[in-house]
Each structure stands twice: as C-alpha cells, then as structure tokens.
Design a protein around this motif. Structure first.
Motif, PDB file in Angstrom:
ATOM      1  N   PRO A 158       0.891  -1.308  -0.011  1.00 31.72           N
ATOM      2  CA  PRO A 158       0.177  -0.014  -0.031  1.00 31.72           C
ATOM      3  C   PRO A 158       0.791   1.186   0.023  1.00 31.72           C
ATOM      4  N   VAL A 159       0.589   2.150  -0.797  1.00 31.07           N
ATOM      5  CA  VAL A 159       1.213   3.504  -0.885  1.00 31.07           C
ATOM      6  C   VAL A 159       0.070   4.632  -0.833  1.00 31.07           C
ATOM      7  N   ILE A 160       0.317   5.776  -0.340  1.00 31.97           N
ATOM      8  CA  ILE A 160      -0.608   6.712   0.290  1.00 31.97           C
ATOM      9  C   ILE A 160       0.011   8.018  -0.675  1.00 31.97           C
ATOM     10  N   LEU A 161      -0.681   8.657  -1.261  1.00 29.22           N
ATOM     11  CA  LEU A 161      -0.191   9.988  -1.973  1.00 29.22           C
ATOM     12  C   LEU A 161      -1.115  11.179  -1.529  1.00 29.22           C
ATOM     13  N   ARG A 162      -0.415  12.081  -1.051  1.00 32.68           N
ATOM     14  CA  ARG A 162      -1.026  13.440  -0.540  1.00 32.68           C
ATOM     15  C   ARG A 162      -0.466  14.633  -1.382  1.00 32.68           C
ATOM     16  N   TYR A 163      -1.391  15.550  -1.714  1.00 34.16           N
ATOM     17  CA  TYR A 163      -0.684  16.829  -2.235  1.00 34.16           C
ATOM     18  C   TYR A 163      -1.313  18.165  -1.327  1.00 34.16           C
ATOM     19  N   PRO A 164      -0.346  18.442  -0.623  1.00 34.37           N
ATOM     20  CA  PRO A 164      -0.594  19.776   0.041  1.00 34.37           C
ATOM     21  C   PRO A 164      -0.375  20.887  -0.745  1.00 34.37           C
ATOM     22  N   TYR A 165      -1.537  21.792  -0.534  1.00 41.94           N
ATOM     23  CA  TYR A 165      -1.451  23.035  -1.501  1.00 41.94           C
ATOM     24  C   TYR A 165      -1.912  24.162  -0.703  1.00 41.94           C
ATOM     25  N   ARG A 166      -1.582  25.457  -1.231  1.00 36.19           N
ATOM     26  CA  ARG A 166      -2.003  26.962  -0.745  1.00 36.19           C
ATOM     27  C   ARG A 166      -2.954  27.463  -1.460  1.00 36.19           C
ATOM     28  N   ARG A 167      -2.635  27.143  -2.907  1.00 38.02           N
ATOM     29  CA  ARG A 167      -3.586  27.919  -3.994  1.00 38.02           C
ATOM     30  C   ARG A 167      -4.239  27.042  -4.801  1.00 38.02           C
ATOM     31  N   PHE A 168      -3.566  25.944  -5.434  1.00 37.29           N
ATOM     32  CA  PHE A 168      -4.016  25.124  -6.412  1.00 37.29           C
ATOM     33  C   PHE A 168      -3.671  23.811  -6.175  1.00 37.29           C
ATOM     34  N   SER A 169      -4.879  22.978  -5.967  1.00 38.68           N
ATOM     35  CA  SER A 169      -4.733  21.574  -5.693  1.00 38.68           C
ATOM     36  C   SER A 169      -4.522  20.895  -7.077  1.00 38.68           C
ATOM     37  N   PRO A 170      -3.274  20.071  -7.007  1.00 38.93           N
ATOM     38  CA  PRO A 170      -2.855  19.093  -7.963  1.00 38.93           C
ATOM     39  C   PRO A 170      -3.901  18.040  -8.384  1.00 38.93           C
ATOM     40  N   ALA A 171      -4.953  17.677  -7.455  1.00 41.64           N
ATOM     41  CA  ALA A 171      -5.934  16.812  -7.750  1.00 41.64           C
ATOM     42  C   ALA A 171      -6.975  17.024  -8.879  1.00 41.64           C
ATOM     43  N   TRP A 172      -6.984  15.995  -9.480  1.00 41.21           N
ATOM     44  CA  TRP A 172      -7.688  16.000 -10.855  1.00 41.21           C
ATOM     45  C   TRP A 172      -9.143  15.483 -10.756  1.00 41.21           C
ATOM     46  N   ASP A 173      -9.968  16.157 -10.171  1.00 42.21           N
ATOM     47  CA  ASP A 173     -11.435  15.749  -9.849  1.00 42.21           C
ATOM     48  C   ASP A 173     -12.505  16.161 -10.508  1.00 42.21           C
ATOM     49  N   SER A 174     -12.735  17.558 -10.526  1.00 48.11           N
ATOM     50  CA  SER A 174     -13.790  17.911 -11.392  1.00 48.11           C
ATOM     51  C   SER A 174     -13.599  19.298 -12.250  1.00 48.11           C
ATOM     52  N   ILE A 175     -12.315  19.189 -12.610  1.00 50.30           N
ATOM     53  CA  ILE A 175     -11.641  20.338 -13.380  1.00 50.30           C
ATOM     54  C   ILE A 175     -11.222  19.507 -14.874  1.00 50.30           C
TER      55      ILE A 175
END
Length: 407
Positions: A306-323
C-alpha cells in the motif's frame, strides 16, 4: 364659459406616473455551473426574484457538494477551476503564463520526445510480448525484454520521470516509510516478504503515474486508446500496461482481469518480471477521501504494497477531480512550487480468510490506508462522479440529481 376656463387653468396639470427604473438582470457568473431553468426566464424578472434564484442555486450547490464530497475542489480556483480569483492570484497567474509556462512546456515536451526516442531505439528489431488470448484483447508489451535494453528503458524512465516532476514544480518529494500501529501478535518486529505482487495506491491525479514511474517503474492498467497515442503509446507498451476498454460490457472484462491476476502473480514469483501498479478506486478524488476498492487487484491472493499519496497545497490543488484536463495542466504549470507527500506502508500479507474472500482482502487494505493516511472513507464511485460532472455542466436537472442517491 370664462368661469369654466378659469377652473380648468386653476387645476394642476396631471403628469403620467413615473416608470420604475429597469432592474438589471443578474446572471451570476460566479455559478455558471448549475443551470437552473428559472435563470433562463424572460428579462422582466425583478431584483427580488433574481436574488431568490441565486440563493436557490447556492443552496443546491451546497447540497450537491455534500453528496459528492470526494470530488469537490476546495482551492482558490473553485469548482471546475472557474471560481472568481482574487486580484493577487490573477497577477501571479498572468506572470506565470508569460514566463513560467512556456519554459515548462518546452522542457516537458523535450523530455517526452527524448524518452520516446530511447524506447524506439531499444525496441528496434524486437517483437512485443503477446499471448494468444492477450492478442485478441489488444494486449502487447515490451516489459518482458531482458538484457541491456530493458535496463536502459527502466533506468532512463525513472530518471526522466523525476525530471518531469521537477519541471512540473515538484522540486522536493517527502517520502515516509510507516509501520502500522497494529502489528501481528507474537512478533516484536514486523517481518515482510522481499517482494509484493502489486503496488496499491490511492488515485488523485495523473501526477501519480509520474511518481510511481520514478519510484518503481511498474506496469499500469490503462485505457486501450492509450496504446494508440503518439509518443505515449510506445512508452506505455515499454511499461507493460494492461489495456482495458472501460465502456465495454462484454466478456472482455474477464480477459483483462485474468491478465492482471496473472501479471500480479508473475511479479510476486519472478523478481525480473515487471511490477503491477493498481488504483483500486477506479477514478481520481480530491485527495481527502478513499473510495471503495474494486476486488480485481486482490484476486491473485498475493501480498501487496500500500502506498498513500497526498498533495498539500496553498493556492491550487493538483487533484484532478472536477476540472478539465487542459485547464488543470495550465493551472498546474502556473504554480511556482507544488508539493507531494508519500507514505509507504509495509507489504500487506493476506490471511487465509482474506485469500478466500477478495472483498474482505480489499476492504481491510482500504481501512489500513484510510487510517494511516488520514483519509475519509466514502461509499461513492465512478458512476456518482459522472453524475456530479453532468450536474456541474448543466446536463442534468439539479432536483433529480440531488435526490438520485436517496431513491
């Protein structure tokens, strides 16, 4: 007669009543995502009715985000990346568009073409690996090559993937190896097998693929169309990707599932075989949630990592969800610095009960990852994500979407 004329003159002249000023029509550009039929009525709406419509849209949006919380963006750029940006963010975005983005695009394309040429040279005069049942499903790869060709493909792939992450602004990657709080009874130290059959990871962005290429250069499960893309198609075959037609409802699923299971078992038994990398959620989230796991990754009954990835952000989230993809890439390239944190858990060895029940195996690994990664477990999946996207784009009526899961 004169008296009547005097009486008429003495009466004040009656002017027509003043017309009320025209009220502006509120279009509410901040929420163009939720198209309510009332907003398309005639322009004779007054300000009170417009404010009611806008408040209704906001209430619908809040309720929609509660139901589909795993896909909701919370960064400065807002839902679908179309939020109203503050002045300072617009200024930074403008500077990055004319300075940072062109440089990064050129460097990224250079790295991509360079690696494609390396793969092309290493696969010259070599036939891809095929089996009869795999050939019918369009499965072929160069991941089973041996010797110096395979070594060059792997080492260059890992190095150039890290360089690509650097170009995208991921200058530092924080990696942590964590031992779970619950260890097997009777063992003072946690012992694990030398090699897992597959790597299991949460799925947040296409950046996940670049990281795993840099970390372990595994094989992925990809859409069949990926194998036909220019440049990327050959690279995916060198990775040893297993191609699947997601929209297909035929017996092709059994063939792909069988190929994945065989590849996982092969990777566990043979150190020279390519490792399999699986995203059991089946789609991306905003990084705060963990969707239900599909059991296909656990049918092989072998240990997984198991590997867990997190992307901390301040302005723009690198998550590719609803964009959208294009908008996401542009905004990502505009960020001066991006952050990635990785938690690597020990290899998970299934019990006999888990081997006999793949659903239990998948559920227990999911619970472990949610606990160690501080992720919220959600019960929605890819179908709900499509409904959410359709609602944001105005393709579904909001009332029916909001009550769909309750029916």
């Amino acid at each position: 007669m004169e008296t009547e004329l005097k009486d008429l003159k003495s009466q004040p002249s009656q002017k027509p009543p003043p017309q009320p000023p025209l009220q502006p029509i509120v279009t509410n550009d901040d929420v163009p995502l939720l198209k309510n039929s009332e907003t398309h009525d005639s322009s004779n709406r007054n300000s009170n009715s417009n404010s009611n419509i806008n408040s209704g849209d906001n209430n619908n949006l809040d309720e929609l985000e509660k139901k589909f919380a795993a896909y909701v963006r919370h960064d400065v750029y807002g839902t679908m990346g179309r939020g109203e940006l503050p002045l300072g963010e617009k200024f930074l975005l403008g500077i990055a568009l004319v300075t940072l983005v062109p440089v990064r695009v050129v460097l990224a394309m250079t790295l991509l073409v360079l690696y494609y040429l390396i793969c092309r040279i290493c696969t010259l005069f070599s036939a891809p690996n095929r089996e009869e049942e795999e050939e019918e499903n369009g499965q072929e790869d160069y991941a089973h090559m041996g010797g110096w060709r395979r070594s060059v493909i792997v080492q260059c792939g890992r190095s150039l993937s890290r360089a690509m992450l650097f170009v995208f602004g991921f200058y530092w990657i924080k990696e942590t190896y964590r031992i779970p709080h619950s260890t097997p009874q009777g063992k003072e130290e946690y012992e694990e097998p030398e090699r897992p059959g597959a790597i299991i990871s949460n799925h947040v962005s296409y950046i996940d693929i670049l990281y795993h290429m840099y970390s372990s250069f595994p094989s992925f499960v990809a859409k069949r169309s990926v194998g036909k893309l220019p440049l990327v198609g050959l690279i995916s075959k060198c990775l040893g990707c297993v191609y699947v037609q997601r929209e297909s409802k035929s017996s092709d699923f059994k063939g792909v599932s069988g190929v994945v299971t065989e590849r996982v078992i092969e990777a566990y038994q043979n150190k020279s075989a390519p490792m399999m990398m699986l995203f059991p959620e089946g789609t991306t989230t905003n990084g705060d949630y963990l969707l239900p796991f599909k059991t296909g990754a656990f049918l092989s009954k072998v240990p997984v990592r198991p590997v867990i990835l997190r992307y901390p952000y301040r302005r723009f989230s690198p998550a590719w969800d609803s964009i959208s993809g294009v908008r996401h890439v542009i905004y990502l390239l505009c960020q001066f610095v991006n952050h990635l944190e990785v938690v690597r858990l020990p290899i998970y060895c299934p019990s006999q009960q888990e081997k006999d029940d793949p659903k239990l195996y998948a559920s227990n690994v999911r619970r472990l990852m949610a606990s160690e990664g501080n992720l919220i477990m959600s019960d929605i999946g890819l179908p709900e994500k499509r409904v959410y996207h359709a609602a944001l784009n105005g393709n579904n009526s909001l009332p029916s979407v909001l009550h769909q899961k309750d029916d």
